[in-house]
Design a protein around this motif. Structure first.
Motif, PDB file in Angstrom:
ATOM      1  N   PHE A 278       0.918  -7.786   4.723  1.00  0.00           N
ATOM      2  CA  PHE A 278       0.375  -8.772   3.791  1.00  0.00           C
ATOM      3  C   PHE A 278       1.419  -9.836   3.467  1.00  0.00           C
TER       4      PHE A 278
ATOM      5  N   THR B 269      -2.283  -2.439  -2.873  1.00  0.00           N
ATOM      6  CA  THR B 269      -2.978  -3.588  -3.459  1.00  0.00           C
ATOM      7  C   THR B 269      -2.429  -3.899  -4.844  1.00  0.00           C
TER       8      THR B 269
ATOM      9  N   ILE C 149       0.788  -5.747  -4.432  1.00  0.00           N
ATOM     10  CA  ILE C 149       0.515  -7.123  -4.016  1.00  0.00           C
ATOM     11  C   ILE C 149       0.044  -7.944  -5.214  1.00  0.00           C
TER      12      ILE C 149
END
Length: 123
Positions: free
Chosen positions: A91, A17, A20
């Motif tokens: 993602f 995360t 990202i």
């Protein structure tokens, strides 16, 4: 030992995360040309994707250390690095609309198989 894997999964998710968020933060970084040092710093610290990403990177390290206390590095690191790669790839394709070549997809399948073999060896 199960708690170690819980910590590892949390660390993995936080790390992926954070990466990202760094990508999303990079989209919000203005051209730094002609800005003073103060203006450059202000542009970075007001970038919430960047700040949250840094917090998650720090949190990832804490959970990873807790995981390593209970899991062999030879197991934890491959799961951490390849698992993060898989999450980020998914993602990137579905949210950022990046493309993957057939060779890259083949590599992802091999990485997933490697994780499965590591997990099988643990059980």
């Amino acid at each position: 030992m199960a708690q170690g894997y819980l910590f590892l999964i949390i660390a993995l998710v936080f790390n992926a995360t954070a990466n990202i968020l760094m990508k999303l933060a990079s989209r919000r970084v203005p051209s730094m040309e002609g800005l003073s040092l103060f203006e450059k710093c202000l542009a970075l610290v007001t970038n919430y994707h960047l700040v949250l990403g840094l917090v998650l990177f720090a949190s990832n390290i804490l959970f990873y250390v807790l995981a390593l206390k209970r899991i062999n590095l030879s197991i934890a690191y491959p799961i951490m690095s390849s698992g993060g790669f898989l999450l980020i790839s998914v993602f990137s394709v579905y949210v950022l609309h990046e493309t993957l070549t057939a060779l890259q997809i083949g590599g992802i399948v091999l990485i997933a198989a490697g994780i499965a073999l590591l997990a099988y060896n643990i059980a």
